[in-house]
Write a protein that holds these residues in place. Structure first.
Motif, PDB file in Angstrom:
ATOM      1  N   ILE A 158     109.740   0.328-105.256  1.00 29.97           N
ATOM      2  CA  ILE A 158     111.027   0.508-105.088  1.00 29.97           C
ATOM      3  C   ILE A 158     111.651  -0.418-103.734  1.00 29.97           C
ATOM      4  CG2 ILE A 158     113.014   1.914-104.684  1.00 29.97           C
ATOM      5  CD1 ILE A 158     110.976   4.264-105.559  1.00 29.97           C
ATOM      6  N   GLY A 159     112.734  -1.394-104.499  1.00 28.92           N
ATOM      7  CA  GLY A 159     113.376  -2.137-103.430  1.00 28.92           C
ATOM      8  C   GLY A 159     114.918  -2.169-103.534  1.00 28.92           C
ATOM      9  N   THR A 160     115.362  -2.722-102.388  1.00 32.84           N
ATOM     10  CA  THR A 160     117.160  -2.946-102.470  1.00 32.84           C
ATOM     11  C   THR A 160     117.386  -4.101-101.836  1.00 32.84           C
ATOM     12  OG1 THR A 160     119.107  -1.705-102.213  1.00 32.84           O
ATOM     13  CG2 THR A 160     117.543  -1.398-100.611  1.00 32.84           C
ATOM     14  N   THR A 161     118.623  -4.354-101.445  1.00 39.33           N
ATOM     15  CA  THR A 161     119.149  -5.398-100.694  1.00 39.33           C
ATOM     16  C   THR A 161     119.703  -4.869 -99.501  1.00 39.33           C
ATOM     17  OG1 THR A 161     121.192  -5.595-101.925  1.00 39.33           O
ATOM     18  CG2 THR A 161     119.432  -6.899-102.666  1.00 39.33           C
ATOM     19  N   GLU A 162     119.934  -5.987 -98.469  1.00 35.90           N
ATOM     20  CA  GLU A 162     120.899  -5.561 -97.373  1.00 35.90           C
ATOM     21  C   GLU A 162     121.566  -7.007 -97.028  1.00 35.90           C
ATOM     22  OE1 GLU A 162     122.091  -2.883 -95.976  1.00 35.90           O
ATOM     23  OE2 GLU A 162     123.561  -4.052 -94.975  1.00 35.90           O
ATOM     24  N   ASN A 163     122.722  -6.859 -96.563  1.00 34.30           N
ATOM     25  CA  ASN A 163     123.464  -8.027 -96.253  1.00 34.30           C
ATOM     26  C   ASN A 163     123.882  -8.001 -94.608  1.00 34.30           C
ATOM     27  OD1 ASN A 163     125.176 -10.320 -95.977  1.00 34.30           O
ATOM     28  ND2 ASN A 163     126.941  -9.533 -97.335  1.00 34.30           N
ATOM     29  N   PRO A 164     122.984  -8.675 -93.897  1.00 32.27           N
ATOM     30  CA  PRO A 164     123.160  -8.575 -92.581  1.00 32.27           C
ATOM     31  C   PRO A 164     124.463  -9.483 -92.143  1.00 32.27           C
ATOM     32  CG  PRO A 164     121.142  -9.721 -92.948  1.00 32.27           C
ATOM     33  CD  PRO A 164     122.119  -9.546 -94.147  1.00 32.27           C
ATOM     34  N   PHE A 165     125.351  -9.943 -93.104  1.00 29.17           N
ATOM     35  CA  PHE A 165     126.346 -10.730 -92.688  1.00 29.17           C
ATOM     36  C   PHE A 165     127.758 -10.211 -93.097  1.00 29.17           C
ATOM     37  CE2 PHE A 165     122.667 -13.145 -93.814  1.00 29.17           C
ATOM     38  CZ  PHE A 165     122.377 -13.862 -92.628  1.00 29.17           C
ATOM     39  N   ALA A 166     127.456  -9.007 -93.684  1.00 30.18           N
ATOM     40  CA  ALA A 166     128.755  -8.189 -93.978  1.00 30.18           C
ATOM     41  C   ALA A 166     129.088  -7.424 -92.640  1.00 30.18           C
ATOM     42  CB  ALA A 166     128.412  -7.132 -94.970  1.00 30.18           C
ATOM     43  N   ASP A 167     130.141  -6.512 -92.923  1.00 30.03           N
ATOM     44  CA  ASP A 167     130.821  -5.976 -91.757  1.00 30.03           C
ATOM     45  C   ASP A 167     130.841  -4.340 -92.501  1.00 30.03           C
ATOM     46  OD1 ASP A 167     131.283  -7.740 -90.125  1.00 30.03           O
ATOM     47  OD2 ASP A 167     133.275  -8.405 -91.077  1.00 30.03           O
ATOM     48  N   PRO A 168     130.964  -3.414 -91.508  1.00 35.36           N
ATOM     49  CA  PRO A 168     131.093  -3.463 -90.084  1.00 35.36           C
ATOM     50  C   PRO A 168     129.463  -3.721 -89.549  1.00 35.36           C
ATOM     51  CG  PRO A 168     131.739  -1.530 -90.959  1.00 35.36           C
ATOM     52  CD  PRO A 168     131.315  -1.995 -92.150  1.00 35.36           C
ATOM     53  N   PHE A 169     129.575  -4.875 -88.852  1.00 36.50           N
ATOM     54  CA  PHE A 169     128.111  -5.298 -88.306  1.00 36.50           C
ATOM     55  C   PHE A 169     127.324  -4.239 -87.600  1.00 36.50           C
ATOM     56  CE2 PHE A 169     125.349  -7.834 -85.381  1.00 36.50           C
ATOM     57  CZ  PHE A 169     124.536  -8.166 -86.518  1.00 36.50           C
ATOM     58  N   GLN A 170     127.911  -3.434 -86.810  1.00 35.97           N
ATOM     59  CA  GLN A 170     127.365  -2.441 -85.839  1.00 35.97           C
ATOM     60  C   GLN A 170     126.759  -1.359 -86.960  1.00 35.97           C
ATOM     61  OE1 GLN A 170     130.652  -2.586 -86.337  1.00 35.97           O
ATOM     62  NE2 GLN A 170     131.418  -0.624 -86.350  1.00 35.97           N
ATOM     63  N   TYR A 171     126.982  -1.277 -88.192  1.00 37.87           N
ATOM     64  CA  TYR A 171     126.692  -0.215 -89.316  1.00 37.87           C
ATOM     65  C   TYR A 171     125.692  -0.647 -90.089  1.00 37.87           C
ATOM     66  CZ  TYR A 171     126.406   3.923 -92.168  1.00 37.87           C
ATOM     67  OH  TYR A 171     126.349   4.785 -93.116  1.00 37.87           O
ATOM     68  N   ARG A 172     125.572  -2.068 -90.330  1.00 41.60           N
ATOM     69  CA  ARG A 172     124.641  -2.576 -91.185  1.00 41.60           C
ATOM     70  C   ARG A 172     123.161  -2.142 -91.149  1.00 41.60           C
ATOM     71  NH1 ARG A 172     128.223  -3.726 -94.906  1.00 41.60           N
ATOM     72  NH2 ARG A 172     126.269  -3.570 -96.076  1.00 41.60           N
TER      73      ARG A 172
END
Lengths: 307, 224
Positions: A158-172
């Motif tokens: 099981i996988g998923t994605t993450e976008n380190p460049f989206a906001d709010p940055f502190q919440y990523r």
């Protein structure tokens, strides 16, 4: 015969993994998938199939995965919650497993207002984190949402994605942690161009010990031209291409821009290899799958491990 | 309030074309507040209909009346008798108002003059925003008073998608990202950890259930 996820084995054996994306055609021709699959075969550990990416109708991810499986590849079924409710999603999870598909990538999906069906009703019955949790519970507890017991649980990495460049940055990073809590085992990130920000994000990931709990594959998209770079930066949701990167693409003659894009991609892969906690790369060469073997070779990642 | 917008005049005229005597009925509550179907809008629309008919050489009679609430029978009852003079009613109420009026005068064609939009608030003069989907199971206590089901384009309950940038939604730069608002508020209160619990799938049966929903209150019935 027991079918296993090649991606899972590669990662569990400590190899630096390579996955690539394969976009299904806007049509019913299976040869397109077969051809793309054969280009990638041997150069990547697994192949992601997008699920009506950007809300544009294409051959379905499940069918394309089945075709790739037949061709001897290890497909990653991308599944978005935009188009199907929990009944359809869970049913497709079972179907995927029955077809021998062993990897799933759980996503919410690009909003329908971006695609070629802008009048469609967005379903979003559950969100991506709830989908992760659902698949995990189906697999590990043999239960669907609501607790009904399955006769045979699905077998999926099981996988998923993450976008380190989206906001709010502190919440990523907190959100990434939540995805792992839900049951995600591997992460493929958004395309990385802003390396400074990516490193900052990875530092937070390491500080919280998240890299010990999940396999993280860094996203790579080779740029074909300066105008593509500009287009992606302004028009594609969630993209972050720093000005200096766009300037670098513009600084070379148009006919050499593809080469420059490849160079940037390879340099980025080299940087990623050195970042602690990055266990692989995910190449999203949009309608440019034929470049993947070269990228993999030149980045020193060929041949792929036999596990 | 329930917000609405007036239909284009051409659409309204096309609907009214078969009728000569028309009663325009306004509603003095929600749609008056959002300047779509109150007394003032009834007057404006009626004049426009009369003028247009005159220009086209058509003879019509347009009556005007605004009742307090088109969704409550005791107010609609004020129209009894009065409506008999007309061939059709053009309701400037919300969808609930149109249906309630049509229910009380089943022989009379009751036509909608508005497009009902959403449950919302008056953000500024002339700006109304949607902030409630009437899901039947209010979760605002978990989300710092911002409804992600309504105000996030994807209705996500477990944090922002990858399209949140500079505080706005990927679907529309004019729409603030609901999750940015939720996170900012909770951070301000030092309660960001509240978001680390996985919110379970929504119970949509409270929303769609077995079709149209109703509220039945015995205590209210017996007293009347």
């Amino acid at each position: 015969m027991e079918v296993e996820s090649n991606l899972k084995k590669v990662l569990m054996n400590g190899h630096f993994a390579v996955t690539a994306e394969c976009g299904p055609p806007k049509g019913a021709d299976p040869d397109v998938i077969q051809k793309k699959g054969n280009i990638l075969k041997g150069y990547v550990d697994s192949v992601n199939v997008t699920d009506n990416q950007t809300g544009v109708v294409r051959l379905c991810s499940l069918a394309a995965c089945a075709i790739l499986k037949r061709e001897g590849l290890d497909p990653v079924l991308q599944m978005v919650t935009r188009d199907r409710n929990r009944i359809a999603l869970q049913s497709d999870v079972l179907g995927a497993s029955a077809l021998g598909i062993r990897n799933i990538l759980c996503l919410s999906g690009d909003h329908q207002s971006f695609g070629n069906q802008r009048e469609a009703k967005g379903v979003f019955d559950i969100d991506s984190i709830q989908l992760i949790q659902t698949v995990r519970s189906m697999r590990d507890e043999g239960k669907v949402i609501g607790g009904d017991v399955l006769i045979q649980p699905p077998d999926l990495f099981i996988g998923t994605t993450e976008n380190p460049f989206a906001d709010p940055f502190q919440y990523r990073v907190l959100r990434l942690e939540k995805k792992i809590m839900a049951g995600a085992e591997f992460i493929q990130t958004q395309c990385i161009y802003n390396i400074a920000r990516f490193k900052e994000w990875m530092k937070q990931v390491q500080d919280r010990g998240i890299d010990k709990k999940v396999y993280i594959l860094g996203g790579i998209t080779p740029m074909k031209s300066a105008s593509m770079a500009q287009y992606m930066n302004t028009k594609v949701a969630g993209m972050d291409i720093p000005d200096h990167m766009i300037m670098r693409m513009k600084s070379v003659a148009a006919k050499n821009q593809r080469e420059e894009g490849i160079k940037i991609a390879i340099e980025t892969i080299e940087v990623l290899k050195e970042i602690k906690g990055i266990q692989g790369i995910h190449i999203m060469a949009i309608e440019w799958e034929e470049i993947v073997p070269r990228l993999v070779e030149e980045a020193g990642l060929y041949p792929r491990p036999a596990v | 309030m329930i917000t609405a917008e007036r239909k284009p005049i051409t659409e309204i005229e096309a609907m009214l074309n078969p009728f000569r005597r028309i009663l325009v009925v306004g509603c003095g509550t929600c749609v008056a507040e959002c300047a779509a179907g109150g007394e003032k809008e009834v007057a404006l629309l009626s004049s426009a209909l009369r003028m247009d008919a005159r220009l086209k050489g058509r003879k019509i009679e347009v009556g005007e009346v605004t009742i307090d609430r088109q969704c409550v029978y005791e107010f609609i009852n004020e129209l009894t008798g009065f409506v008999d003079h007309y061939d059709a009613i053009l309701s400037l109420g919300c969808g609930a108002g149109v249906q309630a009026v049509a229910g009380l005068f089943p022989k009379m064609p009751v036509l909608p003059g508005l497009n009902t939009k959403f449950i919302g608030e008056t953000k500024e003069t002339g700006l109304w925003i949607e902030n409630c989907r009437a899901c039947g199971d209010c979760k605002l206590g978990y989300f710092a008073g911002v409804c992600p089901l309504t105000r996030c384009a994807k209705g996500l309950l477990n944090g922002p998608c990858g399209g949140s940038k500079n505080g706005v939604c990927e679907t529309n730069p004019d729409t603030p990202c609901a999750w940015q608002m939720i996170i900012d508020r909770l951070e301000g209160r030092g309660q960001i950890d509240l978001l680390q619990t996985i919110f379970p799938p929504v119970d949509w049966s409270k929303y769609e259930g077995k079709g149209p929903r109703k509220i039945e209150r015995e205590d209210q019935r017996s007293g009347s």
